[in-house]
Motif scaffolding. Sequence first.
Motif, mmCIF file in Angstrom:
data_model
loop_
_atom_site.group_PDB
_atom_site.id
_atom_site.type_symbol
_atom_site.label_atom_id
_atom_site.label_comp_id
_atom_site.label_asym_id
_atom_site.label_seq_id
_atom_site.Cartn_x
_atom_site.Cartn_y
_atom_site.Cartn_z
ATOM 1 N N ASP A 231 58.493 -0.548 -75.701
ATOM 2 C CA ASP A 231 58.847 -1.065 -77.012
ATOM 3 C C ASP A 231 58.087 -0.216 -78.013
ATOM 4 O O ASP A 231 56.892 -0.410 -78.227
ATOM 5 C CB ASP A 231 58.435 -2.529 -77.125
ATOM 6 C CG ASP A 231 58.802 -3.098 -78.488
ATOM 7 O OD1 ASP A 231 59.363 -2.345 -79.309
ATOM 8 O OD2 ASP A 231 58.520 -4.268 -78.721
ATOM 9 N N ILE A 232 58.788 0.764 -78.588
ATOM 10 C CA ILE A 232 58.047 1.735 -79.388
ATOM 11 C C ILE A 232 57.426 1.116 -80.635
ATOM 12 O O ILE A 232 56.554 1.685 -81.233
ATOM 13 C CB ILE A 232 58.883 2.978 -79.789
ATOM 14 C CG1 ILE A 232 60.124 2.564 -80.581
ATOM 15 C CG2 ILE A 232 59.243 3.821 -78.594
ATOM 16 C CD1 ILE A 232 60.753 3.739 -81.295
ATOM 17 N N ARG A 233 57.878 -0.046 -80.972
ATOM 18 C CA ARG A 233 57.245 -0.663 -82.130
ATOM 19 C C ARG A 233 56.166 -1.671 -81.720
ATOM 20 O O ARG A 233 55.438 -2.184 -82.552
ATOM 21 C CB ARG A 233 58.290 -1.299 -83.038
ATOM 22 C CG ARG A 233 58.907 -0.252 -83.942
ATOM 23 C CD ARG A 233 59.893 -0.836 -84.880
ATOM 24 N NE ARG A 233 61.222 -0.809 -84.295
ATOM 25 C CZ ARG A 233 62.134 -1.725 -84.519
ATOM 26 N NH1 ARG A 233 61.864 -2.748 -85.282
ATOM 27 N NH2 ARG A 233 63.316 -1.609 -83.987
ATOM 28 N N GLY A 234 56.096 -1.940 -80.413
ATOM 29 C CA GLY A 234 54.989 -2.703 -79.871
ATOM 30 C C GLY A 234 54.753 -4.034 -80.565
ATOM 31 O O GLY A 234 55.633 -4.592 -81.207
ATOM 32 N N LYS A 235 53.538 -4.505 -80.413
ATOM 33 C CA LYS A 235 53.233 -5.830 -80.938
ATOM 34 C C LYS A 235 53.026 -5.809 -82.450
ATOM 35 O O LYS A 235 52.981 -6.839 -83.090
ATOM 36 C CB LYS A 235 51.990 -6.391 -80.235
ATOM 37 C CG LYS A 235 50.720 -5.573 -80.482
ATOM 38 C CD LYS A 235 49.507 -6.248 -79.845
ATOM 39 C CE LYS A 235 48.301 -5.346 -79.790
ATOM 40 N NZ LYS A 235 48.011 -4.544 -80.967
ATOM 41 N N ASP A 236 52.894 -4.593 -82.987
ATOM 42 C CA ASP A 236 52.673 -4.495 -84.429
ATOM 43 C C ASP A 236 53.978 -4.243 -85.177
ATOM 44 O O ASP A 236 53.977 -3.748 -86.291
ATOM 45 C CB ASP A 236 51.710 -3.349 -84.735
ATOM 46 C CG ASP A 236 50.376 -3.544 -84.036
ATOM 47 O OD1 ASP A 236 49.896 -4.681 -84.036
ATOM 48 O OD2 ASP A 236 49.840 -2.562 -83.511
ATOM 49 N N SER A 237 55.093 -4.596 -84.536
ATOM 50 C CA SER A 237 56.371 -4.195 -85.119
ATOM 51 C C SER A 237 56.634 -4.811 -86.491
ATOM 52 O O SER A 237 57.513 -4.371 -87.200
ATOM 53 C CB SER A 237 57.510 -4.549 -84.175
ATOM 54 O OG SER A 237 57.473 -5.926 -83.919
ATOM 55 N N ASP A 238 55.868 -5.835 -86.839
ATOM 56 C CA ASP A 238 56.055 -6.416 -88.168
ATOM 57 C C ASP A 238 55.386 -5.571 -89.242
ATOM 58 O O ASP A 238 55.660 -5.710 -90.423
ATOM 59 C CB ASP A 238 55.434 -7.819 -88.246
ATOM 60 C CG ASP A 238 55.973 -8.723 -87.164
ATOM 61 O OD1 ASP A 238 57.067 -8.415 -86.667
ATOM 62 O OD2 ASP A 238 55.293 -9.708 -86.830
ATOM 63 N N ARG A 456 49.900 3.442 -73.979
ATOM 64 C CA ARG A 456 51.155 2.701 -74.081
ATOM 65 C C ARG A 456 51.039 1.481 -74.982
ATOM 66 O O ARG A 456 52.029 0.912 -75.397
ATOM 67 C CB ARG A 456 51.542 2.176 -72.699
ATOM 68 C CG ARG A 456 52.430 3.053 -71.900
ATOM 69 C CD ARG A 456 52.460 2.434 -70.519
ATOM 70 N NE ARG A 456 53.386 3.127 -69.643
ATOM 71 C CZ ARG A 456 54.650 2.761 -69.475
ATOM 72 N NH1 ARG A 456 55.134 1.737 -70.121
ATOM 73 N NH2 ARG A 456 55.429 3.418 -68.650
ATOM 74 N N LYS A 457 49.804 1.039 -75.202
ATOM 75 C CA LYS A 457 49.627 -0.226 -75.928
ATOM 76 C C LYS A 457 49.893 -0.059 -77.418
ATOM 77 O O LYS A 457 50.080 -1.015 -78.134
ATOM 78 C CB LYS A 457 48.189 -0.729 -75.738
ATOM 79 C CG LYS A 457 47.870 -1.117 -74.317
ATOM 80 C CD LYS A 457 46.583 -1.947 -74.279
ATOM 81 C CE LYS A 457 46.093 -2.130 -72.859
ATOM 82 N NZ LYS A 457 45.166 -1.050 -72.471
#
Length: 517
Positions: A231-238, A456-457
């Motif tokens: 998920d290239i936008r990861g957990k910070d996607s917001d 990756r994170k």
Amino acid sequence: MMGKPEVDYGLYLVTDSTPAILGDRNLNEVVEESLKGGVTIVQLREKKGDTAELIEKAKALHEITKRYNVPLLINDRVDVALAVGCEGIHIGQDDMDLSTARKLLGPDKIIGVTASTIDEALKACEGGADYLGIGTVYATPTKTNTKEIIGAAGVREILGKIADAGHKTETVCIGGVNESNLQRIVFQCAAEKKSLDGVAIVSAIMAAYDPESASKKLLRLVKSPPAFQVDIRGKDSDIADAQSVVDLAPSVLQRVHETTPLSHNMTNIVVQNIAANVALAVGASPIMAGYGEEAPDLCKLGGALVINMGSVDPNGLMNYLKALKAYNLEGRPVVFDPVGAGATSLRREAVKTIMANGYLDIIKGNEGEIKTVFGSSQEQQRGVDSSSTLDASQKAKLVRELAAREKNVVVMTGKTDFVSDGVRTFAIDNGHEYLGMVTGTGCTLGTTISAAIASRKTDRLVAVIAAILHFEIAAEVAASRPEVRGPGSFVPAFLDELYLLRQATASKDLSWLGRAK
Ligand code: 3NM
Ligand code: MG
């Protein structure tokens, strides 16, 4: 009444008995081998032959597909399908119209329709097609009279539109799909609300030396997500505002500092030394290994690959492709630096070949290079004039469109840099003119980015921006040193500042980030 069978469109074999593909082999045998390998649906596609002959052929093939419990469809020929009693047909835009075909075949037969535009797709869905064959994805020698090469982006657009219209019609894509691009195509075609249900393939199975093992392998690729699918936008996607992205930069530098990721550089001779030194200064562990055979081992070490096309030759290109394949399979990130992409026809071809053979997590280049990359995929060129100079909003649009198309992160360097993940786009105004006066510094930005994305994170876009800020602010600070009087004295100061900014970050001194703009 039997009703319509449940159909798995996962691996859809379209036959071809022309000598170029089938050779001197027997069609039924090749299809049976592919059924053993796991093909989930078969279409008999014969463009020549008398009706009686075709019916005989189809009957014999149907006996085989029935044994494997796999539906058989006939290309174009409703009459043949009716005569054989097989499961359905596939029609193109120039064949019998859908509603007539449906009347003749009844509600329980499968009818698939070829669609290469949004209008064709919507019309087929409204008309009750069971599935769409969307294409042509990539140019293919198997069908040279295709109407349009629409690429993964074209397929995605169609998927999005039919989902918006509320259609549940199943979909496969067709054209140029093979083992090396299958997972990437499926990944890049995936639209927010609708993804492909399968892929349709001719030559990668019909012309395979061993159709059974080819099908097995392709089926495995269809049924599993690609390793590079992070998920290239990861957990910070917001995170969408610039300040929040800047605030995350220290964590990226810190992670590089702590993990010393491998930065595997396949780069040109001019840049080897400075790239290795920049890697060390930013806290990565460089290896300058241009031989592709090493990549399957190196990709397992938790780092990232930089393919820098600075001095490309056929041998180098083959090495890039081997490494790209290894990193993609392992799910490790790849930075592509298409140096001088538009300069010669050899380089334009090399860009095409690289783009067609793997997934590139990051593409980084100057305006001309990014334009060339944009217009160079097997997809259609969409009006990029590589001689004109773009204004800021056009640059932002180009990087955003390329990133959205490739589902990756694109960086266009320049006095102002533009970075996008296809959704979020940022401009960065840091840097110093000395960077442009020393050979290889641009290339080493790719190295710096590789270190930042090795984890990756990390949100990929955030990591790339952190790398750019680190790199360009180090250049500014170095250039302002009193002992720096030009490009020569700039280089050692630049290496120092890359190192010092990292050290400062590690000891929580983030004052340098105040320069970010
Ligand atoms: N139809 P291969 S492309 C039969 O775009 C066919 O509608 C296409 O062959 C379309 O898998 C195609 O060998 C040929 O590239 C696909
Ligand atoms: Mg047809």
